[in-house]
Design an enzyme around this catalytic site. Structure first.
Site, short mmCIF file in Angstrom:
data_model
loop_
_atom_site.label_atom_id
_atom_site.label_comp_id
_atom_site.label_asym_id
_atom_site.label_seq_id
_atom_site.Cartn_x
_atom_site.Cartn_y
_atom_site.Cartn_z
CG HIS A 1 -1.92 0.97 1.38
ND1 HIS A 1 -1.67 2.26 1.80
CD2 HIS A 1 -3.25 0.90 1.16
CE1 HIS A 1 -2.81 2.93 1.84
NE2 HIS A 1 -3.79 2.13 1.44
CG ASP B 1 0.47 -2.34 6.11
OD1 ASP B 1 -0.42 -2.36 6.97
OD2 ASP B 1 0.36 -1.72 5.03
CD GLN C 1 -7.16 -4.33 4.19
OE1 GLN C 1 -8.13 -4.97 4.62
NE2 GLN C 1 -7.31 -3.13 3.65
CE LYS D 1 -7.31 -0.08 6.08
NZ LYS D 1 -8.04 0.48 4.96
CB CYS E 1 -3.62 3.35 -1.57
SG CYS E 1 -4.63 4.78 -1.26
#
Ligand code: PLP
Lengths: 422, 135
Positions: A137, A215, A218, A241, A380
């Site tokens: 991202h 990261d 998600q 999220k 993104c």
């Protein structure tokens, strides 16, 4: 001092260990609100919807014990402080970390920037290298671009295969010259849904003398994540999220690193002692939390963690993956649909696709007129789209409140888009 | 399903499927390429000018139905007209040609042709309608 109540979320689990997504859905006011056409929300990878318990917790904070934290010597300030710190403790436990290693930020973007600015500026020198992946991202690319320009560090990238997986064979070569100081990788791609082998990547990074940043924007919202089991050094997450409010996220990092690193932002609360000519930093985790933090949001995030825990992250993951499986199965019925990313068994609840020659914006607009919310664009992740040779894609993504009927509506909408533009 | 019929009016679908003034010119007096980074749409215009008039105008590139139809409509409308008229063109003119209302994201799709045209002819590179804000 009593901590304020967190909305209870009794879960309707069946004996087979699944939850009833329709029942779960009923606890999300936005999804059950009456509207002209029912909303089919398929954009949870961009942001999730919020359960009643999260809304109630934040409302309760503002109505009953709104006060600034840490410095107050009166009852509601103490109550607010306790709630804020309890949010940290629960979030820490949720990802298998000690509380003092969890730093609240605005979102995962800020968490990654914290690493780039505080750790990167301190630890990296000209000639060092950082390894990222082609499927990152922008939030795990741009901070490193800034640092690379400032410090003369080299950026290297793990390539992505045609089927949207990391080309793991390339990693040893990227690490071989011993100049790599950090490997940063997205746990679950927000476009492809690919679940990356971050544990293995962290292992190889460490063997080459590098640190590993994950990261988890998600992954933490959709699957069990335990920082110790992953074996990484930094992990970024974002509340909005994972059923929580916007405006708050977190960085987890190993204590030795956080202690060694200089602060990111300077100001109130992050200091122990200030003289006119200098100051001493506060202890962890407050050393990295300058100024008044997002207190109501922390309280909301706490309720979201409770909600997630009660549903069970394994079950949420299984639910999302099952929907993705069903979506892949149904969507290929539509002539012209091309799915980006790996087969169902290797992905989470994200399905990006193209529909023939029809531009994703047109697909999304037709779907919108059916009351179906999907995202269209580069999500993104422009370098990833370049790699896959598509300028943009449409994306459907799921969470615990998504139901097979959402997929059926999507498929019907896609047939309609083909009719309009066919 | 009445609403999408309105958004994707027949004239838009028609211009999208059968674009007018599509292509490139071998010896353009003006050529300019622009893109909408939000959606990856790309647009190039080529113009032949004769006696201060747009003798020929062609558009090429790729994009969504709105950006393609707007390019087709605006080029068709401007061919044969004085180049000067480009200056007076506004966002409203494009929307009038399309005959629809658009949200902010799709509005950029519609205005890409006008932005490209103004940049090519006058070097104005802001989005139409946003010039004042950036002053
Ligand atoms: C993989 C990934 N990383 C980072 C982000 C950035 O999250 P935020 O905007 O909350 O910082 C997102 C969400 O858009 C994402 O999907």
């Amino acid at each position: 001092m009593s901590t304020p109540p967190v909305g209870t979320t009794a879960v309707a689990a069946t004996s087979r260990g699944r939850f009833d997504a329709h029942e779960v859905r009923s606890r999300f006011p936005l999804l059950t609100a009456r509207r002209e056409r029912p909303l089919v929300y398929l954009d949870s990878a961009a942001t999730s919807q919020k359960p009643e318990s999260v809304l109630a917790a934040m409302d309760d904070y503002y109505r009953r014990y709104n006060a600034n934290i840490h410095r107050g010597i009166y009852a509601i300030a103490e109550e607010a402080t306790a709630a804020y710190e309890d949010a940290r403790a629960r979030l820490a436990r949720f990802i298998g970390a000690p509380s003092r290693e969890v730093i609240f930020t605005r979102n995962s973007t800020e968490a990654i920037n914290l690493v780039a600015y505080a750790w990167g500026r301190w630890a990296l020198k000209q000639g060092d290298a950082v390894v990222l992946t082609v499927m990152e991202h922008h939030s795990n690319l741009v901070p490193w671009h800034i640092l690379a320009a400032e410090r003369g560090i080299e950026l290297r990238f793990i390539p992505v295969t045609d089927s949207g997986e990391l080309q793991m064979e390339a990693l040893p070569g990227l690490l071989a010259d011993g100049r790599v100081r950090l490997v940063g990788v997205v746990h679950i791609s927000n476009v492809l849904g690919t679940v990356n082998p971050v544990g293995e990547i962290a292992r190889q990074a460490h063997a080459a003398g590098a640190l590993a940043l994950v990261d988890a924007s998600q992954s933490v919202p959709h699957m069990p994540v335990d920082v110790k089991a992953l074996g990484c050094d930094f992990l970024a997450l974002t509340s909005h999220k994972m059923l929580g409010p916007t405006g708050i996220g977190a960085l987890w990092a190993r204590r030795e690193l956080l202690e060694a690193m200089p602060p990111f932002l300077g100001g109130g609360e992050m200091i122990r002692e200030v003289k006119l000519q200098g100051s001493k930093w506060n202890e962890l985790p407050w050393k990295f939390e300058a100024g008044t933090m997002a207190i109501a949001e922390a309280v909301g995030l706490r309720a979201a963690v409770v909600f997630n825990e009660e549903l069970g992250m394994e079950r949420i993951f299984e639910h999302d993956r099952e929907l993705a499986r069903y979506a892949l199965e149904r969507m290929i019925e539509v002539p012209g649909v091309r799915i980006l990313g790996p087969p169902a068994e290797k992905r989470g609840g994200v399905v990006a696709f193209e529909l023939g020659e029809i531009h994703p914006h047109d697909v999304a607009t037709v779907l919108d007129h059916h009351g179906i919310a999907v995202r269209a664009g580069h999500h993104c992740a422009m370098p990833l789209h370049d790699r896959l040779g598509v300028p943009a894609s449409a994306r459907a993504s799921f969470h615990c409140y998504s139901v097979p009927g959402d997929v059926d509506a999507l498929v019907e909408g896609l047939h309609h888009a083909r009719k309009v533009f066919g | 399903m009445g609403e999408w019929d309105e958004l994707y009016r027949e004239n838009i679908i028609d211009h999208y499927k059968n674009p007018r003034c599509r292509g490139t010119l071998d010896h353009p007096d003006i050529t300019y390429e622009d893109a909408n980074p939000l959606c990856g749409d790309q647009l190039r215009i080529d113009i032949e000018v004769k006696d201060g008039k747009i003798e020929k105008i062609r558009h090429s590139g790729h994009g969504c139905s709105i950006s393609q139809a707007a390019a087709s409509m605006l080029c068709e409308r401007m061919e044969g007209h004085p180049l000067e008229e480009v200056k007076a063109l506004t966002k409203e003119d494009v929307l009038e040609l399309l005959g629809i209302e658009l949200g902010p994201v799709r509005l950029k799709c519609a205005l890409l042709i006008l932005k490209t045209l103004k940049a090519g002819v006058y070097g104005i590179t802001q989005w139409p309608g946003e010039e004042e804000e950036t002053k």
